[in-house]
Design an enzyme around this catalytic site. Structure first.
Site, short mmCIF file in Angstrom:
data_model
loop_
_atom_site.label_atom_id
_atom_site.label_comp_id
_atom_site.label_asym_id
_atom_site.label_seq_id
_atom_site.Cartn_x
_atom_site.Cartn_y
_atom_site.Cartn_z
N ASN A 1 0.84 -1.22 0.00
CA ASN A 1 0.00 0.00 0.00
C ASN A 1 0.87 1.26 0.00
O ASN A 1 0.36 2.37 0.08
CB ASN A 1 -0.96 0.01 1.19
CG ASN A 1 -0.25 0.12 2.52
OD1 ASN A 1 0.98 0.08 2.57
ND2 ASN A 1 -1.00 0.27 3.60
N TYR B 1 3.55 -3.10 17.89
CA TYR B 1 4.29 -3.93 16.93
C TYR B 1 4.51 -5.33 17.52
O TYR B 1 4.20 -6.34 16.91
CB TYR B 1 5.63 -3.26 16.63
CG TYR B 1 6.47 -3.96 15.58
CD1 TYR B 1 6.01 -4.13 14.28
CD2 TYR B 1 7.76 -4.42 15.88
CE1 TYR B 1 6.80 -4.75 13.32
CE2 TYR B 1 8.55 -5.03 14.92
CZ TYR B 1 8.07 -5.19 13.64
OH TYR B 1 8.85 -5.81 12.69
N LYS C 1 2.79 -8.79 16.15
CA LYS C 1 3.60 -9.89 15.61
C LYS C 1 3.39 -11.17 16.42
O LYS C 1 3.42 -12.28 15.87
CB LYS C 1 5.07 -9.51 15.57
CG LYS C 1 5.41 -8.47 14.49
CD LYS C 1 5.23 -9.02 13.08
CE LYS C 1 5.74 -8.05 12.03
NZ LYS C 1 5.49 -8.56 10.66
#
Ligand code: UDP
Length: 314
Positions: free
Chosen positions: A34, A147, A151
């Site tokens: 993107n 983050y 993950k």
């Protein structure tokens, strides 16, 4: 018949190197991005080739790809602390919704799926070096949590698809990696120090610089990922260079390599900054017969030329 691969985040630093690697190996490569943190510049040399296709798409939305797929590498995600500080919701969404969509596509296409995970799943580790059986020490509500937890969720989701839907999956835990196509201003230590040293600006070491990291040259990482994708290993595998260095020593090393007379200045250490990080790569050695071949100095010298070009462009 050439095999066909989808690389999400394919216009990013690592994604674009993977596009190159699979293209050179004869695959038909679909690069999906993107362009939030990726750039078309990273894939401009591939864009006109007939075995290469670029799809501008955000993987947090349903992913539609026509035709067969043999392999999906899921690399879409902001990946530097500054990026996830600025884009916390996108970071959480791409790790969760994006991973779910990419796994759904792997199931439909009966494709192998490889997740780009991270040493950040170990958080600020209480075990050193980190091997794959260590569960980590992550602050879920700190700024890095968006983050780290995304993950960790992505790993859980990948294992669930593997166990419940019998999908062929792999998980790579990537340690700090560097090389060409890193963004000059992504805020990470290595591009920042290079930029500062080459421009004669002060080098900003956070804290007292005693925190450690272990830096991997991009070609070594790509080779490890390539081997992992070929393997049947479903449990996570660390890929990284175990050569550990303090951030202060690292700043000095970059000063030396660039022959810069920039001064080092000390700034406040960000919250939850891991104090130590070093991969235990016994598993990668055993399962993939992989270990790094480029030492830090050699890799840094190669990377310096790229940063010099970037600086000349701005
Ligand atoms: N760091 C630094 N100065 C900078 C940028 C980063 O001292 O200008 C430190 C950072 O606090 C961390 C280490 O360098 O301890 C590596 O940071 P990076 O952002 O590269 O990645 P991390 O490994 O923390 O995800």
């Amino acid at each position: 018949m050439a095999k066909r691969i989808l690389i999400t985040g394919g216009a990013g630093f690592l994604g674009s190197h993977l596009c190159d690697r699979y293209y050179e190996d004869g695959w038909k490569v679909i690069c999906m991005d993107n362009l939030l943190t990726g750039s078309k510049n990273n894939i401009s040399h591939l864009i006109e080739k007939d075995r290469f296709e670029f799809i501008h798409h955000d993987v947090t939305q349903f992913i539609k790809v026509d035709g067969d797929l043999d392999l999906i590498l899921h690399f879409a995600s902001p990946a530097s602390p500054i990026d996830y500080l600025e884009m916390p919701i996108q970071t959480l969404k791409v790790g969760s919704l994006g991973t779910h969509n990419a796994l759904g596509l792997a199931k439909t296409k009966k494709a192998k799926f490889l997740l780009a995970s991270t040493s950040e799943v170990y958080g600020d580790p209480l075990q050193h070096p980190q091997n794959e059986s260590y569960w980590g020490n992550v602050n879920p509500t700190g700024f890095r949590g968006v983050y780290d937890e995304a993950k960790r969720f992505a790993e859980a989701m990948t294992m669930a698809y593997h166990r419940f839907h019998d999908i062929d999956t792999s998980i790579v835990r990537i340690f700090n990696t560097y090389g060409s196509r890193m963004r000059l201003k992504d805020g990470r230590a290595l591009p920042t120090f290079f930029r500062q040293a080459l421009k004669g600006e002060p080098i900003t070491v956070f804290g007292d610089g005693s925190q450690t990291r272990s830096f991997t040259y991009v070609d070594d990482l790509i080779e490890g990922i390539f081997r992992l994708a070929e393997s049947d290993e479903a449990e996570p595998v660390n890929i990284g260079n175990p050569e550990e260095i303090t951030i202060l020593e690292f700043a000095n090393e970059i000063l030396e390599i660039t022959e810069s007379d920039s001064k080092i200045i000390f700034e406040e250490l960000p919250d939850d900054d891991p104090k130590i990080r070093q991969p235990d790569i016994s598993k990668a050695k055993r399962v993939l017969n992989w270990s790094p071949t480029v030492n830090r100095r050699e890799g840094l010298v190669k990377t310096m030329d790229y940063f010099k070009e970037q600086i000349a462009l701005v």
